[in-house]
Design a protein around this motif. Structure first.
Motif, PDB file in Angstrom:
ATOM      1  N   SER A   1       5.245  10.513  -8.497  1.00 25.58           N
ATOM      2  CA  SER A   1       6.544  11.002  -8.951  1.00 25.58           C
ATOM      3  C   SER A   1       6.629  12.532  -8.850  1.00 25.58           C
ATOM      4  CB  SER A   1       6.781  10.553 -10.393  1.00 25.58           C
ATOM      5  OG  SER A   1       7.983  11.064 -10.886  1.00 25.58           O
TER       6      SER A   1
ATOM      7  N   LEU B   1       1.012   6.728 -10.598  1.00 26.56           N
ATOM      8  CA  LEU B   1       2.479   6.715 -10.512  1.00 26.56           C
ATOM      9  C   LEU B   1       3.070   8.075 -10.892  1.00 26.56           C
ATOM     10  CD1 LEU B   1       3.319   3.187 -11.967  1.00 26.56           C
ATOM     11  CD2 LEU B   1       3.587   3.961  -9.596  1.00 26.56           C
ATOM     12  N   SER B   2       2.504   8.712 -11.898  1.00 27.24           N
ATOM     13  CA  SER B   2       2.979  10.047 -12.291  1.00 27.24           C
ATOM     14  C   SER B   2       2.722  11.058 -11.184  1.00 27.24           C
ATOM     15  CB  SER B   2       2.287  10.500 -13.577  1.00 27.24           C
ATOM     16  OG  SER B   2       2.639   9.672 -14.652  1.00 27.24           O
TER      17      SER B   2
ATOM     18  N   GLU C   1       6.763  13.523  -5.134  1.00 28.02           N
ATOM     19  CA  GLU C   1       8.094  13.248  -4.590  1.00 28.02           C
ATOM     20  C   GLU C   1       9.102  14.300  -5.041  1.00 28.02           C
ATOM     21  OE1 GLU C   1       8.788   9.252  -5.943  1.00 28.02           O
ATOM     22  OE2 GLU C   1       8.026   8.369  -4.076  1.00 28.02           O
ATOM     23  N   ALA C   2       9.042  14.666  -6.309  1.00 29.58           N
ATOM     24  CA  ALA C   2       9.971  15.669  -6.833  1.00 29.58           C
ATOM     25  C   ALA C   2       9.745  17.032  -6.172  1.00 29.58           C
ATOM     26  CB  ALA C   2       9.814  15.786  -8.350  1.00 29.58           C
TER      27      ALA C   2
ATOM     28  N   GLU D   1       4.720   7.313   2.651  1.00 26.59           N
ATOM     29  CA  GLU D   1       4.105   6.539   1.576  1.00 26.59           C
ATOM     30  C   GLU D   1       2.574   6.537   1.642  1.00 26.59           C
ATOM     31  OE1 GLU D   1       4.194   2.046  -0.197  1.00 26.59           O
ATOM     32  OE2 GLU D   1       6.064   2.870   0.613  1.00 26.59           O
TER      33      GLU D   1
ATOM     34  N   ARG E   1      -0.859   4.410 -14.313  1.00 25.90           N
ATOM     35  CA  ARG E   1       0.149   5.362 -14.787  1.00 25.90           C
ATOM     36  C   ARG E   1      -0.109   6.764 -14.243  1.00 25.90           C
ATOM     37  NH1 ARG E   1       1.122   3.586 -21.092  1.00 25.90           N
ATOM     38  NH2 ARG E   1       2.218   1.655 -20.604  1.00 25.90           N
TER      39      ARG E   1
END
Length: 130
Positions: free
Chosen positions: A25, A21-22, A28-29, A40, A18
Motif C-alpha cells: 500500500s 499488505l501495508s 503504491e501510494a 505486481e 498485514r
C-alpha cells in the motif's frame, strides 16, 4: 481447538501478511505520488524484501544496540541508530521521535527523578542496600 504453538503461528502469519499488505500500500501510494507505475511482481518482491530486512536484520540490530547500552528493551535511540547509514531517514526518525516526546505525558522515570529532587530539596536522604 488450537494449541498455543498453533495460535502463535497463526498470529505470526497474520502479522506478516498485514506487514506485506501495508508495504504494498505504501509503495503504491509513493509510486502514484511520483507518477510511476510498479508491476505486481516488483511490488511483491519489495514487500518480501522489506519483511525479510525487518525480521532478519533490523530486529537483530535493535536487540544488539539495546544490549550494548545495557538495556533489555529497545528504545527510540536504537531505532534512530539503526538508520545511521541513511541521513535523511535518521533525520526523519529523529524529528518523528521528538514530536512524539512533546505529545506524550511525562514518563514514570522522569517523575521518579523529579520526586528524588524534591526529596533532596526537603533534606530527605535515601540509603541504598548494598
Amino acid at each position: 481447538m488450537e494449541t498455543g504453538r498453533e495460535e502463535d503461528d497463526t498470529a505470526t502469519e497474520l502479522l506478516s501478511d498485514r506487514f506485506r499488505l501495508s508495504t504494498i500500500s505504501i509503495a503504491e501510494a509513493e509510486a502514484k505520488r511520483n507518477g510511476m507505475e510498479i508491476s505486481e511482481p516488483v511490488m511483491t518482491c519489495v514487500a518480501e524484501l522489506a519483511f525479510k530486512y525487518t525480521t532478519e536484520q533490523l530486529a537483530k540490530d535493535l536487540e544488539l544496540f539495546a544490549q550494548h547500552a545495557g538495556r533489555k528493551s529497545v528504545n527510540t535511540e536504537d531505532v534512530i541508530l539503526s538508520a545511521h547509514r541513511n541521513e535523511h531517514l535518521a533525520a526523519s526518525l529523529t524529528s518523528f521521535c521528538n514530536d512524539l516526546k512533546t505529545k506524550e505525558p511525562q514518563t514514570e522515570r522522569k517523575r521518579k527523578k523529579a520526586s528524588k529532587k524534591e526529596d533532596r530539596d526537603r533534606g530527605v536522604v535515601h540509603i541504598n542496600d548494598a
